[in-house]
Design a protein around this motif. Sequence first.
Motif, PDB file in Angstrom:
ATOM      1  N   ASN A  85      20.204 -36.139 -26.557  1.00 22.37           N
ATOM      2  CA  ASN A  85      20.827 -36.544 -27.817  1.00 22.37           C
ATOM      3  C   ASN A  85      20.609 -35.511 -28.920  1.00 22.37           C
ATOM      4  N   ARG A  86      19.951 -34.413 -28.590  1.00 25.50           N
ATOM      5  CA  ARG A  86      19.797 -33.310 -29.548  1.00 25.50           C
ATOM      6  C   ARG A  86      21.078 -32.487 -29.653  1.00 25.50           C
TER       7      ARG A  86
ATOM      8  N   GLY B 158      38.079 -26.199 -32.489  1.00 27.61           N
ATOM      9  CA  GLY B 158      37.507 -25.132 -33.287  1.00 27.61           C
ATOM     10  C   GLY B 158      36.062 -24.844 -32.948  1.00 27.61           C
ATOM     11  N   TYR B 159      35.595 -23.761 -33.497  1.00 24.38           N
ATOM     12  CA  TYR B 159      34.241 -23.260 -33.278  1.00 24.38           C
ATOM     13  C   TYR B 159      33.294 -23.896 -34.269  1.00 24.38           C
ATOM     14  N   PRO B 160      32.101 -24.231 -33.864  1.00 22.89           N
ATOM     15  CA  PRO B 160      31.505 -24.221 -32.525  1.00 22.89           C
ATOM     16  C   PRO B 160      31.697 -25.557 -31.813  1.00 22.89           C
ATOM     17  N   ASP B 161      31.403 -25.551 -30.517  1.00 21.95           N
ATOM     18  CA  ASP B 161      31.563 -26.766 -29.707  1.00 21.95           C
ATOM     19  C   ASP B 161      30.520 -27.832 -30.028  1.00 21.95           C
ATOM     20  N   LEU B 162      29.267 -27.397 -30.157  1.00 25.57           N
ATOM     21  CA  LEU B 162      28.153 -28.338 -30.317  1.00 25.57           C
ATOM     22  C   LEU B 162      27.189 -27.868 -31.404  1.00 25.57           C
ATOM     23  N   ARG B 163      26.310 -28.767 -31.776  1.00 23.20           N
ATOM     24  CA  ARG B 163      25.196 -28.458 -32.677  1.00 23.20           C
ATOM     25  C   ARG B 163      23.938 -28.976 -31.976  1.00 23.20           C
ATOM     26  N   PHE B 164      22.904 -28.150 -31.943  1.00 23.83           N
ATOM     27  CA  PHE B 164      21.646 -28.477 -31.276  1.00 23.83           C
ATOM     28  C   PHE B 164      20.521 -28.220 -32.269  1.00 23.83           C
ATOM     29  N   GLN B 165      19.565 -29.111 -32.333  1.00 26.01           N
ATOM     30  CA  GLN B 165      18.433 -28.946 -33.239  1.00 26.01           C
ATOM     31  C   GLN B 165      17.215 -28.516 -32.441  1.00 26.01           C
ATOM     32  N   SER B 166      16.686 -27.343 -32.762  1.00 29.76           N
ATOM     33  CA  SER B 166      15.480 -26.828 -32.127  1.00 29.76           C
ATOM     34  C   SER B 166      14.409 -26.722 -33.206  1.00 29.76           C
ATOM     35  N   ASP B 167      13.534 -27.713 -33.267  1.00 25.64           N
ATOM     36  CA  ASP B 167      12.558 -27.839 -34.357  1.00 25.64           C
ATOM     37  C   ASP B 167      13.310 -27.792 -35.687  1.00 25.64           C
ATOM     38  N   ASP B 168      13.036 -26.815 -36.529  1.00 29.84           N
ATOM     39  CA  ASP B 168      13.707 -26.741 -37.835  1.00 29.84           C
ATOM     40  C   ASP B 168      14.947 -25.850 -37.826  1.00 29.84           C
ATOM     41  N   THR B 169      15.349 -25.364 -36.674  1.00 30.87           N
ATOM     42  CA  THR B 169      16.457 -24.415 -36.580  1.00 30.87           C
ATOM     43  C   THR B 169      17.694 -25.073 -35.987  1.00 30.87           C
TER      44      THR B 169
END
Length: 173
Positions: A70-71, A86-97
């Motif tokens: 679910n990230r 459109g760009y980008p396909d997904l968003r992923f959360q890696s800690d604070d980034t």
Amino acid sequence: MAAHKEKVKLSTLLESSTGFKVVPLTDQIRQDIEPFVKQAIVDYNAGPVFAGRANEFGNHMEGVLAATSNRFVKPRKANGHKQSTGYPDLRFQSDDTVVYPEIKCFAQGSELSQMRSFYLSTFDKITADAVHIVIGFEHNNKVLTGRYHIVDMVDKILTVKVEYACSNKDLYR
């Protein structure tokens, strides 16, 4: 406006167009996202094989990857609205980034092909300083080989392709 066939660095283009910085991919972020990429390969290869057109395979793998955690979420525009294309396909959360993955599938042996496989047309879904990556899944007749690439786009050079278009509404009225 950039000239046709002009070369432009992705990070320069995005920063000047959106005001948001393109952040380099770190080993920590790669290690954070890699288990989900590997799981997506396992999940997809468990079947059934994607029956759609080859150029839609990446869209299918986007859903397979997103289902691993679910990230992964669909990015929203600054106004909060969803936009499927459109760009980008997904968003992923890696800690604070924030990480913006673009999902691609490529045929085994085609890595040196000159065929265009990445393009940008809108930047509405870029709403944060972020790492921009392409996750490329290698396949042979739509069966994943287990090989993949996680490509840091921070220093990638794009070629401008000026294109003029018309919508169906404008074309047929």
